[in-house]
Scaffold this motif. Structure first.
Motif, PDB file in Angstrom:
ATOM      1  N   PHE A  33       0.384  -1.377   0.067  1.00 29.14           N
ATOM      2  CA  PHE A  33       0.148   0.030  -0.095  1.00 29.14           C
ATOM      3  C   PHE A  33       0.865   1.376   0.355  1.00 29.14           C
ATOM      4  O   PHE A  33       0.623   2.230  -0.469  1.00 29.14           O
ATOM      5  N   ARG A  34       1.958   1.026   0.579  1.00 25.09           N
ATOM      6  CA  ARG A  34       2.321   2.400   0.748  1.00 25.09           C
ATOM      7  C   ARG A  34       3.630   2.725  -0.557  1.00 25.09           C
ATOM      8  O   ARG A  34       3.219   3.827  -0.797  1.00 25.09           O
ATOM      9  N   GLN A  35       4.028   1.883  -1.218  1.00 27.82           N
ATOM     10  CA  GLN A  35       4.389   1.811  -2.192  1.00 27.82           C
ATOM     11  C   GLN A  35       3.453   1.829  -3.754  1.00 27.82           C
ATOM     12  O   GLN A  35       3.397   3.196  -4.642  1.00 27.82           O
ATOM     13  N   GLN A  36       2.206   1.808  -3.146  1.00 29.48           N
ATOM     14  CA  GLN A  36       0.933   2.789  -4.222  1.00 29.48           C
ATOM     15  C   GLN A  36       0.898   4.255  -4.314  1.00 29.48           C
ATOM     16  O   GLN A  36       1.042   4.846  -5.313  1.00 29.48           O
ATOM     17  N   SER A  38       8.179  10.942  -4.333  1.00 27.72           N
ATOM     18  CA  SER A  38       6.857  11.388  -4.757  1.00 27.72           C
ATOM     19  C   SER A  38       5.782  10.646  -4.373  1.00 27.72           C
ATOM     20  O   SER A  38       6.087   9.436  -4.096  1.00 27.72           O
ATOM     21  N   VAL A  39       5.073  11.531  -4.524  1.00 23.73           N
ATOM     22  CA  VAL A  39       3.551  10.642  -5.132  1.00 23.73           C
ATOM     23  C   VAL A  39       3.194   9.588  -6.036  1.00 23.73           C
ATOM     24  O   VAL A  39       3.637   9.607  -6.968  1.00 23.73           O
ATOM     25  N   GLY A  40       2.193   8.352  -5.591  1.00 21.65           N
ATOM     26  CA  GLY A  40       2.003   7.623  -6.537  1.00 21.65           C
ATOM     27  C   GLY A  40       1.435   7.613  -7.522  1.00 21.65           C
ATOM     28  O   GLY A  40       1.285   8.495  -8.082  1.00 21.65           O
ATOM     29  N   GLN A  50      -7.232   1.660   2.932  1.00 20.89           N
ATOM     30  CA  GLN A  50      -6.958   0.253   3.338  1.00 20.89           C
ATOM     31  C   GLN A  50      -5.615   0.239   4.029  1.00 20.89           C
ATOM     32  O   GLN A  50      -5.427  -0.564   4.707  1.00 20.89           O
ATOM     33  N   GLU A  51      -4.596   1.074   3.837  1.00 20.74           N
ATOM     34  CA  GLU A  51      -3.546   1.476   4.759  1.00 20.74           C
ATOM     35  C   GLU A  51      -3.703   2.024   5.540  1.00 20.74           C
ATOM     36  O   GLU A  51      -3.230   1.473   6.936  1.00 20.74           O
TER      37      GLU A  51
END
Length: 145
Positions: free
Chosen positions: A94-97, A104-106, A119-120
């Protein structure tokens, strides 16, 4: 003639005391090994809650540090550790998304990003609840009331 039975009673008493000493030593050693597993789980949970994320090295370290659990506890504890590991990897996903490795923003602002962020947040709340849940689970197995 009375000396022989007395020596027998003394010998039985000594054997019994050795048995009790070995039993106590075994219980102490088992407690210490179980405590190490518990501390590894707690350290993992505290890291997640402090950083609000999971890194692969921390997840792998917790799993390695608690690898004895299968031999020291019943299957419930091992399943719990597996669940913590899997949920940690899910939190990392979730964090990587939401954020790229460079910070920077995904995902762009929108419904999908909001869904992943929710969800995170839910998963972080779940990890927060696990501090007490893990204490109760391990308490049952530590011989501590």
């Amino acid at each position: 003639a009375a000396l022989t039975p007395l020596l027998g009673v003394i010998a039985v008493y000594i054997v019994y005391q050795q048995y009790r000493t070995n039993e106590l030593r075994l219980r102490h050693d088992l407690y210490e090994r179980r405590l190490r597993v518990y501390k590894a789980v707690q350290a993992y949970l505290v890291y997640i809650l402090r950083e609000a994320k999971v890194d692969i090295p921390q997840a792998v370290q917790m799993y390695a540090d608690s690898s004895e659990a299968a031999f020291l506890f019943d299957k419930d504890v091992q399943k719990y550790i597996d669940l913590l590991y899997k949920k940690g990897i899910q939190l990392r996903s979730f964090r990587q998304q939401l954020y790229r490795p460079d910070g920077s923003v995904g995902l762009p602002v929108g419904t999908e990003r909001s869904h992943v962020a929710d969800q995170e947040a839910n998963l972080l709340k779940w990890f927060g609840d696990q501090l007490e849940e893990s204490k109760e689970l391990f308490r049952k197995h530590m011989g501590v009331k």
